[in-house]
Scaffold this active site. Sequence first.
Site, PDB file in Angstrom:
ATOM      1  N   ASP A  94     110.157 115.271  16.196  1.00 40.54           N
ATOM      2  CA  ASP A  94     109.493 116.577  16.199  1.00 40.54           C
ATOM      3  C   ASP A  94     107.979 116.443  16.096  1.00 40.54           C
ATOM      4  O   ASP A  94     107.285 117.432  15.912  1.00 40.54           O
ATOM      5  CB  ASP A  94     109.929 117.409  14.972  1.00 40.54           C
ATOM      6  CG  ASP A  94     111.073 118.339  15.306  1.00 40.54           C
ATOM      7  OD1 ASP A  94     111.679 118.162  16.356  1.00 40.54           O
ATOM      8  OD2 ASP A  94     111.340 119.235  14.487  1.00 40.54           O
ATOM      9  N   CYS A 114     134.582 127.625  27.462  1.00 44.09           N
ATOM     10  CA  CYS A 114     134.298 128.139  26.109  1.00 44.09           C
ATOM     11  C   CYS A 114     132.982 128.916  26.105  1.00 44.09           C
ATOM     12  O   CYS A 114     132.036 128.554  26.798  1.00 44.09           O
ATOM     13  CB  CYS A 114     134.226 126.964  25.127  1.00 44.09           C
ATOM     14  SG  CYS A 114     133.831 127.475  23.440  1.00 44.09           S
ATOM     15  N   CYS A 147     130.107 130.408  20.993  1.00 43.98           N
ATOM     16  CA  CYS A 147     128.778 130.540  20.375  1.00 43.98           C
ATOM     17  C   CYS A 147     128.064 131.765  20.921  1.00 43.98           C
ATOM     18  O   CYS A 147     127.419 132.506  20.177  1.00 43.98           O
ATOM     19  CB  CYS A 147     127.947 129.274  20.598  1.00 43.98           C
ATOM     20  SG  CYS A 147     127.839 128.777  22.311  1.00 43.98           S
ATOM     21  N   CYS A 190     127.176 134.797  18.233  1.00 41.90           N
ATOM     22  CA  CYS A 190     125.789 134.792  17.752  1.00 41.90           C
ATOM     23  C   CYS A 190     125.455 136.187  17.214  1.00 41.90           C
ATOM     24  O   CYS A 190     125.486 137.163  17.961  1.00 41.90           O
ATOM     25  CB  CYS A 190     124.827 134.419  18.879  1.00 41.90           C
ATOM     26  SG  CYS A 190     123.118 134.756  18.404  1.00 41.90           S
ATOM     27  N   CYS A 226     116.548 135.010  18.007  1.00 38.58           N
ATOM     28  CA  CYS A 226     117.215 133.998  17.163  1.00 38.58           C
ATOM     29  C   CYS A 226     116.738 134.032  15.703  1.00 38.58           C
ATOM     30  O   CYS A 226     115.550 133.977  15.416  1.00 38.58           O
ATOM     31  CB  CYS A 226     116.961 132.626  17.775  1.00 38.58           C
ATOM     32  SG  CYS A 226     117.627 131.276  16.804  1.00 38.58           S
ATOM     33  N   CYS A 233     131.521 126.555  16.670  1.00 39.16           N
ATOM     34  CA  CYS A 233     131.749 125.639  17.792  1.00 39.16           C
ATOM     35  C   CYS A 233     132.950 124.711  17.530  1.00 39.16           C
ATOM     36  O   CYS A 233     133.000 124.035  16.509  1.00 39.16           O
ATOM     37  CB  CYS A 233     130.481 124.802  18.022  1.00 39.16           C
ATOM     38  SG  CYS A 233     130.693 123.583  19.337  1.00 39.16           S
TER      39      CYS A 233
END
Length: 308
Positions: free
Chosen positions: A127, A184, A187, A191, A207, A239
């Site tokens: 990061d 699938c 998610c 959410c 988000c 998940c």
Amino acid sequence: MELLHAQSVKRLALEMGFSRCGIAQAHPLDEARRRFEESLVDGRHAGMRFLERDIAKRFDPNELLPGCQSVIVALCNYLIDDVPASDRYRMARYTWVEDYHRAVAQRLEQLAGIIIPEEAHYRVTVDSSCISEKNWAVEAGVACFGKNGLVHNEDGSYFVMGTILTDCAADFYDSFRKSDCGECRLCQDKCPAKALETPFRVDARRCFAYHTVENKNPDNEILAGSPFVFGCDVCQEVCPKNKKIHPALTNVLKSSLFLQLQNQEMEDLSEEDFKHYFGDTSIARRKYQRFHHAIEVKKQTIKNNEST
Ligand code: B12
Ligand code: SF4
Ligand code: SF4
């Protein structure tokens, strides 16, 4: 120059506590860059203006390290057995352990010190630079993209990652790993912020992980609606890839002191307590005031809900 012996690099990485390690041949990632730029044009990066800078460096390792030949990607599983005592103020799992920015970078430096020949150059990222780490994990075959915008593999998705870029070539390179989500869309459906309307693309404007971690002035209404006061794990919790996994013996990150705090202690947390209990976690990279504010908003929301 001597070649990197891929098998030895990977064996050593596992011995050092990384859960997986792969090596990709350095090259510009044109398709990933195109998708990234599309997301920026759509505004999905919300207020994260830093994502608009250095785009060439994100997708061409040669721009970050001249002559770069190999991108070594190492994953670090952060699932632990302990759970926080507070059931009101939820923090994402990656905060339950030592700050990965520090811990993973230290281990990668240690690994690089052993494997990179003296005459070669290298650069470690966790990061810490603009490189797109998920894309390199996919290129190095250690994970694939999920519709939740994260990358996963047989160990699920509760891992963080870092890279070593080097101008030393390897004797073997791993190959790109294709997404395996199939039909699938759990998610996307679960959410709570509806931030995954387009598969594989997180809309940070919605988000909760963005609003509770990156946004310096989050709206109180959004904070009140978030199931977490720091980060968000919902799209990982639902998940199926994360259903059968257990804390791994290879976890290199240690549990944080804050896990023992009860609800009331969270509410009464002073700035000094914050430094003491959260100082070794990724949460301490953010200001106490913001963290405390999120707790206050959540406390008020719970109170309001209880009185109606
Ligand atoms: C900015 C950022 C965020 C932002 C944006 C999230 C995001 N998904 O990108 C916010 C603050 C919301 C965030 C949240 C989180 N993050 Co974050 N974040 C980053 C960071 C610094 C840059 C990622 C980035 O460039 N995003 C910008 C968007 C535009 O780019 P992108 O997702 O790469 O976009 C790609 C996909 O959309 C894909 N795509 C588009 N269409 C299609 C179609 C197909 C078919 C496919 C296959 C792919 C595909 O291509 C695009 C170009 O690469 C990275 C570290 C790094 N330097 O890479 C960590 C990183 C991605 N985060 C990480 C983590 C752990 C999290 C959280 C889980 C933390 C938490 N629990 O709260 C959440 C998860 C939220 C989520 N669902 O993604 C880990 C990922 C671990 C993993 N297993 O994947 C990283 C890699 C940090 C690390 N070093 O370990 N994060
Ligand atoms: S982190 Fe939370 S809000 Fe963000 S995409 Fe995942 S489930 Fe949705
Ligand atoms: S919930 Fe389903 S669609 Fe989403 S990342 Fe996991 S496997 Fe892929």
